[in-house]
Write an enzyme that holds these catalytic residues in place. Structure first.
Site, mmCIF file in Angstrom:
data_model
loop_
_atom_site.group_PDB
_atom_site.id
_atom_site.type_symbol
_atom_site.label_atom_id
_atom_site.label_comp_id
_atom_site.label_asym_id
_atom_site.label_seq_id
_atom_site.Cartn_x
_atom_site.Cartn_y
_atom_site.Cartn_z
ATOM 1 N N THR A 1 9.564 -8.408 6.424
ATOM 2 C CA THR A 1 9.585 -7.054 6.517
ATOM 3 C C THR A 1 8.517 -6.656 5.384
ATOM 4 O O THR A 1 8.486 -7.212 4.367
ATOM 5 C CB THR A 1 11.147 -6.268 6.284
ATOM 6 O OG1 THR A 1 11.444 -6.606 4.971
ATOM 7 C CG2 THR A 1 12.059 -6.817 7.359
ATOM 8 N N GLY B 1 2.241 -5.239 3.219
ATOM 9 C CA GLY B 1 1.892 -5.045 1.934
ATOM 10 C C GLY B 1 1.547 -6.220 1.171
ATOM 11 O O GLY B 1 1.152 -7.326 1.624
ATOM 12 N N TYR C 1 14.770 3.729 -8.143
ATOM 13 C CA TYR C 1 14.275 2.428 -7.567
ATOM 14 C C TYR C 1 15.128 1.314 -8.212
ATOM 15 O O TYR C 1 15.603 0.236 -7.540
ATOM 16 C CB TYR C 1 12.922 2.351 -7.939
ATOM 17 C CG TYR C 1 12.245 1.047 -7.412
ATOM 18 C CD1 TYR C 1 11.791 0.805 -6.621
ATOM 19 C CD2 TYR C 1 12.016 0.224 -8.508
ATOM 20 C CE1 TYR C 1 11.176 -0.266 -5.670
ATOM 21 C CE2 TYR C 1 11.160 -1.253 -8.259
ATOM 22 C CZ TYR C 1 10.962 -1.298 -6.812
ATOM 23 O OH TYR C 1 10.227 -2.347 -6.613
#
Length: 237
Positions: free
Chosen positions: A8, A12, A145
């Site tokens: 996934t 990036g 985060y």
């Protein structure tokens, strides 16, 4: 026998490096993306053994969106989808909170739940979550985060114990400061200041995270499970 992996966040910086490494190691890789279609198309031109799949893992049904496009038993899941939100906790909106929890906690849980049954039947499999150094030590101005990455680490430790006797290994890689677009909020001068704080004196490379993933899912790491492995140049150790 052909091996299949799912990565996934494969469009990036870290995700695409992992895809390249797994293909090199003999996997056919399902490459998930959300908005990075052009980058995945570039990967398709570069690599033969990849299958693009699109889904928004920030949505409540994101894991199902993704899994409905998978047509092979998955040997290795690498959950590298993620984003960081930089700012004071008091400025974070409920929408941002919900999206981050869906992306980095709930859909990790759901997606792995889809992949586990065939791994358990085959008594073999690897799950790797790309966490963060902030999930280990916390970071001011990245409280949300840090929270979701800490949740990922706890999930990895718990699940590893549950599925170990079924032959499935579960680990996390916790990168430090890696030279990717996630650092775009910092100027070159600020990134240099960060590098000077790191004992090895530089930022990490996506390929160094990918190399660690390749080792963790290989037979050379057959006795490693439930670990949060830092790839951080000695930063904050």
């Amino acid at each position: 026998m052909k091996k299949f992996a799912l990565v996934t966040g494969g469009s990036g910086g870290i995700g695409s490096a992992i895809v390249r490494q797994l293909v090199k190691d003999g996997y056919t890789v399902y490459v998930h993306y959300n908005q990075g279609e052009k980058r995945v198309q570039q990967l398709e031109q570069e690599l033969k053994d990849i299958i693009p799949v699109q889904a928004n893992l920030s949505e409540i049904d994101g894991a199902w969106q993704l899994w409905s496009q998978i047509y092979h038993p998955i040997d290795t899941v690498v959950y590298a989808a993620g984003k960081s939100i930089f700012g004071l906790k008091t400025d974070i909106t409920d929408e941002q909170l919900n999206e981050m929890v869906e992306l980095q906690v709930k859909n990790v849980y759901k997606l792995v739940s889809f992949a586990l049954p065939s791994m358990i039947r085959n008594r073999s499999g690897n799950i790797v979550v790309i966490s963060s150094i902030w999930g280990q030590i916390g970071a001011s101005c990245e409280v949300l985060y840090s929270m979701v990455k800490g949740a990922q680490n706890s999930y990895v430790k718990a699940l590893a114990k549950e599925v170990a006797l079924s032959g499935v290994r579960v680990n996390a890689i916790a990168p430090g400061a890696i030279e990717t677009e996630m650092l775009h909020i910092f100027s070159n001068e600020e990134k240099q200041e960060i590098a000077e704080e790191i004992p090895l004196g530089r930022l990490g490379l996506p390929e160094e995270v990918a190399n660690t993933v390749a080792f963790v899912v290989s037979s050379q790491a057959s006795y490693i499970t439930g670990q949060i492995i830092g790839v951080n140049g000695g930063w904050h150790c």
